[in-house]
Design a protein around this motif. Sequence first.
Motif, PDB file in Angstrom:
ATOM      1  N   SER A   1      -2.423 -25.215 -42.604  1.00  0.00           N
ATOM      2  CA  SER A   1      -2.654 -24.136 -41.642  1.00  0.00           C
ATOM      3  C   SER A   1      -4.034 -23.547 -41.864  1.00  0.00           C
ATOM      4  CB  SER A   1      -1.600 -23.045 -41.808  1.00  0.00           C
ATOM      5  OG  SER A   1      -0.338 -23.520 -41.466  1.00  0.00           O
TER       6      SER A   1
ATOM      7  N   VAL B   1      -4.081 -25.885 -37.041  1.00  0.00           N
ATOM      8  CA  VAL B   1      -3.757 -26.728 -38.189  1.00  0.00           C
ATOM      9  C   VAL B   1      -4.865 -27.764 -38.357  1.00  0.00           C
ATOM     10  CG1 VAL B   1      -2.104 -28.440 -39.041  1.00  0.00           C
ATOM     11  CG2 VAL B   1      -1.280 -26.403 -37.892  1.00  0.00           C
TER      12      VAL B   1
ATOM     13  N   THR C   1      -1.308 -21.148 -33.286  1.00  0.00           N
ATOM     14  CA  THR C   1      -1.577 -21.678 -34.618  1.00  0.00           C
ATOM     15  C   THR C   1      -2.659 -22.743 -34.572  1.00  0.00           C
ATOM     16  OG1 THR C   1       0.753 -21.309 -35.130  1.00  0.00           O
ATOM     17  CG2 THR C   1      -0.459 -22.741 -36.610  1.00  0.00           C
TER      18      THR C   1
ATOM     19  N   LYS D   1      -3.400 -18.316 -37.796  1.00  0.00           N
ATOM     20  CA  LYS D   1      -2.403 -18.091 -36.758  1.00  0.00           C
ATOM     21  C   LYS D   1      -2.593 -16.692 -36.198  1.00  0.00           C
ATOM     22  CE  LYS D   1       1.172 -16.923 -40.102  1.00  0.00           C
ATOM     23  NZ  LYS D   1       2.487 -17.261 -40.597  1.00  0.00           N
TER      24      LYS D   1
ATOM     25  N   PHE E   1       5.006 -25.769 -37.601  1.00  0.00           N
ATOM     26  CA  PHE E   1       4.213 -26.200 -36.450  1.00  0.00           C
ATOM     27  C   PHE E   1       5.162 -26.917 -35.497  1.00  0.00           C
ATOM     28  CE2 PHE E   1       0.548 -28.656 -34.548  1.00  0.00           C
ATOM     29  CZ  PHE E   1      -0.159 -27.544 -34.126  1.00  0.00           C
TER      30      PHE E   1
ATOM     31  N   ASN F   1       3.228 -22.198 -31.886  1.00  0.00           N
ATOM     32  CA  ASN F   1       4.304 -22.543 -32.805  1.00  0.00           C
ATOM     33  C   ASN F   1       5.571 -21.863 -32.310  1.00  0.00           C
ATOM     34  OD1 ASN F   1       5.960 -23.153 -34.960  1.00  0.00           O
ATOM     35  ND2 ASN F   1       5.083 -21.590 -36.277  1.00  0.00           N
TER      36      ASN F   1
ATOM     37  N   HIS G   1       4.561 -30.655 -41.431  1.00  0.00           N
ATOM     38  CA  HIS G   1       4.308 -29.216 -41.416  1.00  0.00           C
ATOM     39  C   HIS G   1       5.556 -28.524 -40.894  1.00  0.00           C
ATOM     40  CE1 HIS G   1       2.455 -25.363 -40.620  1.00  0.00           C
ATOM     41  NE2 HIS G   1       1.296 -25.796 -41.093  1.00  0.00           N
TER      42      HIS G   1
END
Length: 141
Positions: free
Chosen positions: A76, A69, A67, A79, A39, A57, A36
């Motif tokens: 994602s 995930v 964030t 956020k 992240f 993040n 990712h």
Amino acid sequence: VFVGHRILVSNTGTDLAKLLDWDAGDAPNVREVWAHKQFALLFNNAIHHDGALFAFNEKRRGHTEFTCVDAATGESKWKSREPGDGFPTLVGKQLVIMTKAGTLHVVAISGSKNAASLPICARALSAVFLRLRSWRPMSCR
């Protein structure tokens, strides 16, 4: 951060956050489950809860986003720019976040808005009892 028998590794900069899986044994085999690019964790660890990873993040300096995930896929989920850079802790089904600006926030793990906010500063903390999970003093000065 461990996600079952897998481990999340991350830093800021050009490297991606990665969830790694491995086979232990005579010839260990490490492989990437997902990567990712947005992240990036620098001064905080992700919190793993109910199939999700939560963290600040810190990919871009000065722009911090809280964030969420999906732990299995790396996708994602959401956020938020609120409440500001800080240090999250999981308490039951709520996140308690102490920000660097000196505010304490209680946020539902579902990603909804703050349940409560409280301005706190270091000077005030040194003069009071800090009580966590019970009414017994944890620290006193």
